[in-house]
Design a protein around this motif. Structure first.
Motif, PDB file in Angstrom:
ATOM      1  N   GLN A  64       4.355  10.159  -7.210  1.00  0.00           N
ATOM      2  CA  GLN A  64       3.768   9.553  -8.560  1.00  0.00           C
ATOM      3  C   GLN A  64       2.851  10.353  -9.293  1.00  0.00           C
ATOM      4  OE1 GLN A  64       1.851   6.042  -7.907  1.00  0.00           O
ATOM      5  NE2 GLN A  64       1.527   5.635 -10.122  1.00  0.00           N
ATOM      6  N   GLN A  65       2.067  11.051  -8.879  1.00  0.00           N
ATOM      7  CA  GLN A  65       1.008  12.061  -9.508  1.00  0.00           C
ATOM      8  C   GLN A  65       1.726  12.930 -10.188  1.00  0.00           C
ATOM      9  OE1 GLN A  65      -2.428  11.337 -10.291  1.00  0.00           O
ATOM     10  NE2 GLN A  65      -1.440   9.353  -9.537  1.00  0.00           N
ATOM     11  N   MET A  66       2.793  13.812  -9.460  1.00  0.00           N
ATOM     12  CA  MET A  66       3.511  14.894  -9.793  1.00  0.00           C
ATOM     13  C   MET A  66       4.552  14.484 -10.963  1.00  0.00           C
ATOM     14  SD  MET A  66       2.750  17.634  -8.298  1.00  0.00           S
ATOM     15  CE  MET A  66       3.966  18.734  -8.263  1.00  0.00           C
ATOM     16  N   LYS A  67       4.532  13.427 -11.479  1.00  0.00           N
ATOM     17  CA  LYS A  67       5.225  12.896 -12.622  1.00  0.00           C
ATOM     18  C   LYS A  67       4.324  13.108 -13.962  1.00  0.00           C
ATOM     19  CE  LYS A  67       8.379   9.838 -10.094  1.00  0.00           C
ATOM     20  NZ  LYS A  67       8.521   8.363  -9.821  1.00  0.00           N
ATOM     21  N   ASN A  68       2.964  13.332 -13.723  1.00  0.00           N
ATOM     22  CA  ASN A  68       2.119  13.538 -14.760  1.00  0.00           C
ATOM     23  C   ASN A  68       2.081  14.865 -14.868  1.00  0.00           C
ATOM     24  OD1 ASN A  68      -0.374  14.011 -16.030  1.00  0.00           O
ATOM     25  ND2 ASN A  68      -1.458  12.267 -15.300  1.00  0.00           N
TER      26      ASN A  68
ATOM     27  N   MET B  68       0.887  -1.185  -0.112  1.00  0.00           N
ATOM     28  CA  MET B  68      -0.036  -0.256   0.055  1.00  0.00           C
ATOM     29  C   MET B  68       1.005   1.199   0.153  1.00  0.00           C
ATOM     30  SD  MET B  68      -3.103   0.972   2.639  1.00  0.00           S
ATOM     31  CE  MET B  68      -4.468   1.299   1.915  1.00  0.00           C
ATOM     32  N   LYS B  69       0.701   2.103  -0.883  1.00  0.00           N
ATOM     33  CA  LYS B  69       1.355   3.468  -0.995  1.00  0.00           C
ATOM     34  C   LYS B  69       1.038   4.183   0.233  1.00  0.00           C
ATOM     35  CE  LYS B  69       1.899   3.243  -5.863  1.00  0.00           C
ATOM     36  NZ  LYS B  69       1.851   4.056  -7.199  1.00  0.00           N
ATOM     37  N   THR B  70       1.881   5.271   0.555  1.00  0.00           N
ATOM     38  CA  THR B  70       1.611   6.289   1.328  1.00  0.00           C
ATOM     39  C   THR B  70       1.028   7.441   0.661  1.00  0.00           C
ATOM     40  OG1 THR B  70       3.838   7.283   1.295  1.00  0.00           O
ATOM     41  CG2 THR B  70       3.344   5.646   2.997  1.00  0.00           C
ATOM     42  N   LEU B  71       0.650   8.404   1.047  1.00  0.00           N
ATOM     43  CA  LEU B  71       0.088   9.303   0.631  1.00  0.00           C
ATOM     44  C   LEU B  71       1.193  10.123  -0.240  1.00  0.00           C
ATOM     45  CD1 LEU B  71      -2.082  11.354   0.028  1.00  0.00           C
ATOM     46  CD2 LEU B  71      -1.936  12.579   2.014  1.00  0.00           C
TER      47      LEU B  71
END
Length: 96
Positions: A10-14, A1-4
């Protein structure tokens, strides 16, 4: 499970996500500053409302991002908490 934090990184790479996040960052900084200042004074929203004459519901709306504050309103909040309102313009090269 990923931490926030891992999920956020990960989202900031988008590129699309990053662009939208950076667009709302100044608003989020103001919201965080309001909440942090209130909490540092050990005040509830109701107590801050009593000190400033600002309706508690309006303080809640400011803190949850559904109302944008005017400079006058920010000044009233600062005064009610015994603080000075300071707004800065920082060169982008120094902010990053």
């Amino acid at each position: 499970m990923k931490t926030l934090n891992e999920f956020f990184d990960q989202q900031m790479k988008n590129p699309e996500f990053k662009k939208e996040y950076e667009k709302i960052q100044p608003e989020m900084d103001i919201i965080r500053a309001i909440v942090d200042a209130r909490v540092s004074q050990n005040l509830t929203q109701k107590e801050l409302a009593e000190k400033t004459g600002i309706n508690q519901a309006d303080i809640s709306k400011l803190e949850n991002g559904t109302r944008n504050p005017s400079l006058k309103l920010l000044q009233r909040l600062a005064d009610g908490m015994g603080m000075i309102l300071k707004i800065e313009f920082i060169p982008k090269s120094k902010a990053q």
